[in-house]
Write a protein that holds these residues in place. Sequence first.
Motif, mmCIF file in Angstrom:
data_model
loop_
_atom_site.group_PDB
_atom_site.id
_atom_site.type_symbol
_atom_site.label_atom_id
_atom_site.label_comp_id
_atom_site.label_asym_id
_atom_site.label_seq_id
_atom_site.Cartn_x
_atom_site.Cartn_y
_atom_site.Cartn_z
ATOM 1 N N TYR A 268 -37.961 -18.814 3.056
ATOM 2 C CA TYR A 268 -37.498 -17.639 3.795
ATOM 3 C C TYR A 268 -38.505 -17.306 4.890
ATOM 4 O O TYR A 268 -39.675 -17.633 4.799
ATOM 5 C CB TYR A 268 -37.421 -16.407 2.881
ATOM 6 C CG TYR A 268 -36.392 -16.444 1.791
ATOM 7 C CD1 TYR A 268 -36.681 -16.938 0.526
ATOM 8 C CD2 TYR A 268 -35.105 -15.932 2.018
ATOM 9 C CE1 TYR A 268 -35.732 -16.928 -0.491
ATOM 10 C CE2 TYR A 268 -34.152 -15.915 1.009
ATOM 11 C CZ TYR A 268 -34.483 -16.415 -0.235
ATOM 12 O OH TYR A 268 -33.535 -16.406 -1.232
ATOM 13 N N GLY B 82 -34.515 -8.092 6.838
ATOM 14 C CA GLY B 82 -34.684 -8.619 5.492
ATOM 15 C C GLY B 82 -35.144 -10.056 5.542
ATOM 16 O O GLY B 82 -35.161 -10.692 6.595
ATOM 17 N N LEU B 83 -35.522 -10.558 4.390
ATOM 18 C CA LEU B 83 -35.851 -11.983 4.313
ATOM 19 C C LEU B 83 -34.618 -12.799 4.682
ATOM 20 O O LEU B 83 -33.506 -12.490 4.244
ATOM 21 C CB LEU B 83 -36.294 -12.367 2.903
ATOM 22 C CG LEU B 83 -37.727 -12.046 2.515
ATOM 23 C CD1 LEU B 83 -37.854 -10.602 2.101
ATOM 24 C CD2 LEU B 83 -38.190 -12.953 1.388
ATOM 25 N N TYR C 40 -32.928 -24.499 1.656
ATOM 26 C CA TYR C 40 -33.102 -24.430 0.219
ATOM 27 C C TYR C 40 -32.858 -25.799 -0.395
ATOM 28 O O TYR C 40 -32.367 -26.735 0.277
ATOM 29 C CB TYR C 40 -32.188 -23.371 -0.407
ATOM 30 C CG TYR C 40 -30.709 -23.640 -0.267
ATOM 31 C CD1 TYR C 40 -30.007 -23.235 0.867
ATOM 32 C CD2 TYR C 40 -29.995 -24.286 -1.279
ATOM 33 C CE1 TYR C 40 -28.654 -23.464 0.992
ATOM 34 C CE2 TYR C 40 -28.637 -24.523 -1.159
ATOM 35 C CZ TYR C 40 -27.973 -24.103 -0.018
ATOM 36 O OH TYR C 40 -26.622 -24.351 0.109
ATOM 37 N N GLU D 100 -28.520 -18.519 -10.111
ATOM 38 C CA GLU D 100 -28.215 -17.123 -10.427
ATOM 39 C C GLU D 100 -29.421 -16.349 -10.926
ATOM 40 O O GLU D 100 -29.386 -15.133 -11.058
ATOM 41 C CB GLU D 100 -27.113 -17.074 -11.497
ATOM 42 C CG GLU D 100 -25.813 -17.745 -11.072
ATOM 43 C CD GLU D 100 -25.278 -17.161 -9.799
ATOM 44 O OE1 GLU D 100 -24.885 -17.956 -8.896
ATOM 45 O OE2 GLU D 100 -25.260 -15.923 -9.654
ATOM 46 N N SER E 180 -23.590 -10.426 -7.496
ATOM 47 C CA SER E 180 -24.804 -10.049 -8.219
ATOM 48 C C SER E 180 -25.668 -9.171 -7.329
ATOM 49 O O SER E 180 -25.701 -9.342 -6.110
ATOM 50 C CB SER E 180 -25.607 -11.292 -8.618
ATOM 51 O OG SER E 180 -24.805 -12.206 -9.314
ATOM 52 N N TYR F 237 -35.672 -5.538 -5.643
ATOM 53 C CA TYR F 237 -36.998 -6.130 -5.654
ATOM 54 C C TYR F 237 -37.974 -5.098 -5.093
ATOM 55 O O TYR F 237 -37.610 -4.239 -4.294
ATOM 56 C CB TYR F 237 -37.053 -7.388 -4.762
ATOM 57 C CG TYR F 237 -36.578 -8.658 -5.422
ATOM 58 C CD1 TYR F 237 -35.237 -8.848 -5.719
ATOM 59 C CD2 TYR F 237 -37.462 -9.683 -5.726
ATOM 60 C CE1 TYR F 237 -34.794 -10.021 -6.318
ATOM 61 C CE2 TYR F 237 -37.035 -10.871 -6.322
ATOM 62 C CZ TYR F 237 -35.702 -11.024 -6.610
ATOM 63 O OH TYR F 237 -35.267 -12.189 -7.196
ATOM 64 N N LEU G 266 -36.537 -3.493 -1.912
ATOM 65 C CA LEU G 266 -35.562 -4.365 -1.252
ATOM 66 C C LEU G 266 -34.292 -4.457 -2.083
ATOM 67 O O LEU G 266 -34.342 -4.749 -3.282
ATOM 68 C CB LEU G 266 -36.135 -5.773 -1.087
ATOM 69 C CG LEU G 266 -37.506 -5.906 -0.421
ATOM 70 C CD1 LEU G 266 -37.949 -7.377 -0.413
ATOM 71 C CD2 LEU G 266 -37.455 -5.374 0.995
ATOM 72 N N LYS H 45 -26.042 -11.022 -3.864
ATOM 73 C CA LYS H 45 -25.635 -12.427 -3.889
ATOM 74 C C LYS H 45 -24.116 -12.498 -3.874
ATOM 75 O O LYS H 45 -23.441 -11.755 -4.593
ATOM 76 C CB LYS H 45 -26.151 -13.133 -5.147
ATOM 77 C CG LYS H 45 -27.663 -13.310 -5.155
ATOM 78 C CD LYS H 45 -28.133 -13.939 -6.452
ATOM 79 C CE LYS H 45 -27.725 -15.391 -6.578
ATOM 80 N NZ LYS H 45 -28.644 -16.316 -5.902
ATOM 81 N N GLY I 72 -22.713 -18.971 -4.787
ATOM 82 C CA GLY I 72 -23.464 -20.086 -4.212
ATOM 83 C C GLY I 72 -24.873 -19.648 -3.921
ATOM 84 O O GLY I 72 -25.508 -18.999 -4.745
ATOM 85 N N PHE I 73 -25.366 -19.949 -2.722
ATOM 86 C CA PHE I 73 -26.732 -19.573 -2.395
ATOM 87 C C PHE I 73 -26.791 -18.486 -1.328
ATOM 88 O O PHE I 73 -27.807 -18.309 -0.689
ATOM 89 C CB PHE I 73 -27.507 -20.821 -1.951
ATOM 90 C CG PHE I 73 -27.732 -21.725 -3.107
ATOM 91 C CD1 PHE I 73 -26.810 -22.706 -3.405
ATOM 92 C CD2 PHE I 73 -28.806 -21.536 -3.939
ATOM 93 C CE1 PHE I 73 -26.988 -23.516 -4.500
ATOM 94 C CE2 PHE I 73 -28.998 -22.344 -5.036
ATOM 95 C CZ PHE I 73 -28.086 -23.331 -5.317
ATOM 96 N N THR J 229 -27.645 -15.402 -0.515
ATOM 97 C CA THR J 229 -28.431 -14.268 -0.992
ATOM 98 C C THR J 229 -28.879 -13.481 0.213
ATOM 99 O O THR J 229 -29.581 -14.011 1.074
ATOM 100 C CB THR J 229 -29.650 -14.747 -1.789
ATOM 101 O OG1 THR J 229 -29.212 -15.546 -2.889
ATOM 102 C CG2 THR J 229 -30.456 -13.569 -2.300
ATOM 103 N N PHE K 280 -30.917 -10.238 1.689
ATOM 104 C CA PHE K 280 -31.919 -9.208 1.434
ATOM 105 C C PHE K 280 -31.759 -8.083 2.446
ATOM 106 O O PHE K 280 -31.617 -8.328 3.641
ATOM 107 C CB PHE K 280 -33.333 -9.781 1.589
ATOM 108 C CG PHE K 280 -33.785 -10.639 0.457
ATOM 109 C CD1 PHE K 280 -33.335 -11.942 0.318
ATOM 110 C CD2 PHE K 280 -34.688 -10.146 -0.467
ATOM 111 C CE1 PHE K 280 -33.762 -12.736 -0.736
ATOM 112 C CE2 PHE K 280 -35.131 -10.940 -1.523
ATOM 113 C CZ PHE K 280 -34.660 -12.230 -1.657
ATOM 114 N N GLY K 281 -31.808 -6.852 1.955
ATOM 115 C CA GLY K 281 -31.890 -5.730 2.872
ATOM 116 C C GLY K 281 -33.277 -5.674 3.499
ATOM 117 O O GLY K 281 -34.205 -6.333 3.021
#
Lengths: 112, 109
Positions: free
Chosen positions: A35, A42-43, A48, A98, B32, B36, B87, B91, B94-95, B97, B99-100
């Motif tokens: 990241y 955000g990140l 990946y 997950e 999900s 953080y 944070l 999700k 998949g991947f 994801t 982040f705020g």
Amino acid sequence: NAGVTQTPKFRVLKTGQSMTLLCAQDMNHEYMYWYRQDPGMGLRLIHYSVGEGTTAKGEVPDGYNVSRLKKQNFLLGLESAAPSQTSVYFCASSLTGEDEQFFGPGTRLTVL
Amino acid sequence: RKEVEQDPGPFNVPEGATVAFNCTYSNSASQSFFWYRQDCRKEPKLLMSVYSSGNEDGRFTAQLNRASQYISLLIRDSKLSDSATYLCVVKSGGFKTIFGAGTRLFVKA
């Protein structure tokens, strides 16, 4: 257990130079991530990997390449650094897609 | 519009106060949700997952409202050590994801 480690911690590059950031994890995680984190944002996922020998593009992959030759290592390469790549880079790993992601301490990169 | 939005703050509260953060997300298919914590110049660390039924961990309570597409984090009896950036993470399978950008909290003595 060291968890997730990153080297180097800091680096200053000139525009056009290349470098490789190394990420290592000792938790036997299959999934690894790179990241970048910029102020006010955000990140953002760069690339990946879901296992040894596999890599995939994330949200902001342009200008970066990655390799996962060994399960415990995930390398991020900048072939020709640009000032827009000045950022803090975080590596993370997780057991599955997950699960909780564990982050390394970050690499602060400045491109002049 | 950002996929995940948080009030950047900062929130300045005295010790012992109760403080709440909200986070909204745009993708109704999100599956999900997590909070953080990130200390200054450190890496993010998982604070807690957010379940549909809500969950509590000591002084921290997380809630999910799927109908309105937001999650919340409540911190009771704030401590100086709670000062950090929080944070919101979403999700979507998949991947993917997201982040705020984070909400900064300062707890003062």
